[in-house]
Scaffold this active site. Structure first.
Site, PDB file in Angstrom:
ATOM      1  CD  GLU A 118      -3.074  -1.009   0.393  1.00  0.00           C
ATOM      2  OE1 GLU A 118      -3.082  -0.082  -0.441  1.00  0.00           O
ATOM      3  OE2 GLU A 118      -3.969  -1.853   0.480  1.00  0.00           O
ATOM      4  CG  HIS A 141      -4.682   0.574   5.781  1.00  0.00           C
ATOM      5  ND1 HIS A 141      -6.030   0.836   5.765  1.00  0.00           N
ATOM      6  CD2 HIS A 141      -4.541  -0.694   5.295  1.00  0.00           C
ATOM      7  CE1 HIS A 141      -6.674  -0.215   5.281  1.00  0.00           C
ATOM      8  NE2 HIS A 141      -5.793  -1.159   5.002  1.00  0.00           N
ATOM      9  CG  HIS A 143      -7.909  -4.148   8.604  1.00  0.00           C
ATOM     10  ND1 HIS A 143      -7.188  -5.304   8.399  1.00  0.00           N
ATOM     11  CD2 HIS A 143      -7.599  -3.330   7.560  1.00  0.00           C
ATOM     12  CE1 HIS A 143      -6.469  -5.202   7.299  1.00  0.00           C
ATOM     13  NE2 HIS A 143      -6.695  -4.007   6.772  1.00  0.00           N
ATOM     14  CD  GLU A 171     -14.576  12.354  24.920  1.00  0.00           C
ATOM     15  OE1 GLU A 171     -15.630  11.875  24.425  1.00  0.00           O
ATOM     16  OE2 GLU A 171     -14.394  12.478  26.141  1.00  0.00           O
ATOM     17  CG  HIS A 212      -9.921  -2.934   3.445  1.00  0.00           C
ATOM     18  ND1 HIS A 212      -9.370  -3.698   2.445  1.00  0.00           N
ATOM     19  CD2 HIS A 212      -8.889  -2.591   4.255  1.00  0.00           C
ATOM     20  CE1 HIS A 212      -8.056  -3.823   2.646  1.00  0.00           C
ATOM     21  NE2 HIS A 212      -7.748  -3.150   3.740  1.00  0.00           N
TER      22      HIS A 212
END
Length: 282
Positions: A118, A141, A143, A171, A212
């Protein structure tokens, strides 16, 4: 470069701590997830022979806009739970080559590994975030479970997601007043998803990849981790509400959101500040 010295550097230690934290949260199963950390030449000069190149590897993106920049990057196919024990194997320091289509490996990847698949998506995001704020240096990145689950049950539009997440805890609007960017489902590891994400990163610091995960950007490892952590906590609260029957008898109102933002000197995304209430049978 003195390998042992760089392993003990603040930057590698931060990478080890954050990747382990991401794994412990359950957001980076197996070899899922990737992190890149932009470093300056001054920051690495005490550790690096900046003329020494271990190897050169191609990248599937023209990153010439970042030529000469250094990045500490997780390796492709590696498990985040192991980075803390093998940082010189599972991460590497790379410099974007002058041609923009390859990187010079300066440290790490000592078993022949390469940067995450990525990495082109990371570089595209780094480019656009640098245009917004030159202090932005981390792209992450992962999940997050509850945010991914929401992408299966809610319309994939930014206003819906941003308003729900803002209203789940006080928050949220403070941490991400611009809201959450959303792209359609796209194939991971492609330049197409990188381009779509980077386009959203012109206006958002976090972008959801439906079904994803999420891409986040920030000034530091802690700030970027905290951004994603806050989004996922709001998603967990929403998921818990749905498990309790999904009926809200009270909520954080739009007026409450405006007051929160005013108190912290922030301006929430005006496109998302008004909309449907979450309270049923009001």
């Amino acid at each position: 470069m003195t390998q042992e010295k760089f392993i003990n550097s603040t930057y590698v230690q931060q990478m080890c701590k954050i990747t382990r934290g991401l794994y412990d949260h359950g957001w980076d199963e197996r070899n899922g997830g990737n992190v890149s950390y932009r470093l300056t030449e001054d920051e690495i000069s005490q550790y690096a022979d900046t003329d020494k190149v271990l190897r050169n590897v191609p990248i599937a993106f023209d990153a010439s806009e970042l030529a000469g920049q250094y990045f500490l990057v997780t390796a492709t196919g590696r498990y985040f739970k192991n980075v803390i024990d093998n940082p010189e194997r599972d991460t590497g320091l790379v410099q974007i080559a002058k041609d923009g289509h390859s990187v010079d490996i300066r440290w790490g990847y000592n078993d022949g590994a390469q940067p995450t698949s990525e990495f082109p998506s990371h570089l595209m995001t780094h480019i656009n975030r640098l245009h917004v704020d030159s202090n932005q240096r981390v792209v992450m990145h992962c999940h997050p479970t509850n945010l991914i689950a929401m992408s299966f049950t809610l319309p994939l539009d930014e206003k819906t997601f941003s308003r729900i997440l803002w209203k789940m805890q006080a928050e949220s609007v403070v941490v991400f007043p611009e809201g959450l960017g959303v792209i359609p489902y796209m194939t991971p590891g492609t330049n197409d998803i990188g381009e779509a994400t980077a386009e959203k990163m012109k206006n958002f610091r976090a972008v959801m990849w439906p079904h994803h995960g999420v891409f986040g950007a920030g000034d530091s490892m802690d700030e970027t981790f905290g951004l994603i952590e806050t989004i996922e906590k709001a998603a967990l609260i929403y998921t818990t509400i749905q498990a309790q029957g999904g009926v809200c008898l009270q909520e954080i109102t739009d007026d409450d959101l405006a007051d929160l933002a005013k108190n912290f000197g922030l301006t929430p995304n005006p496109k998302f500040l008004t909309g449907k209430s979450l309270v049923e049978n009001k």
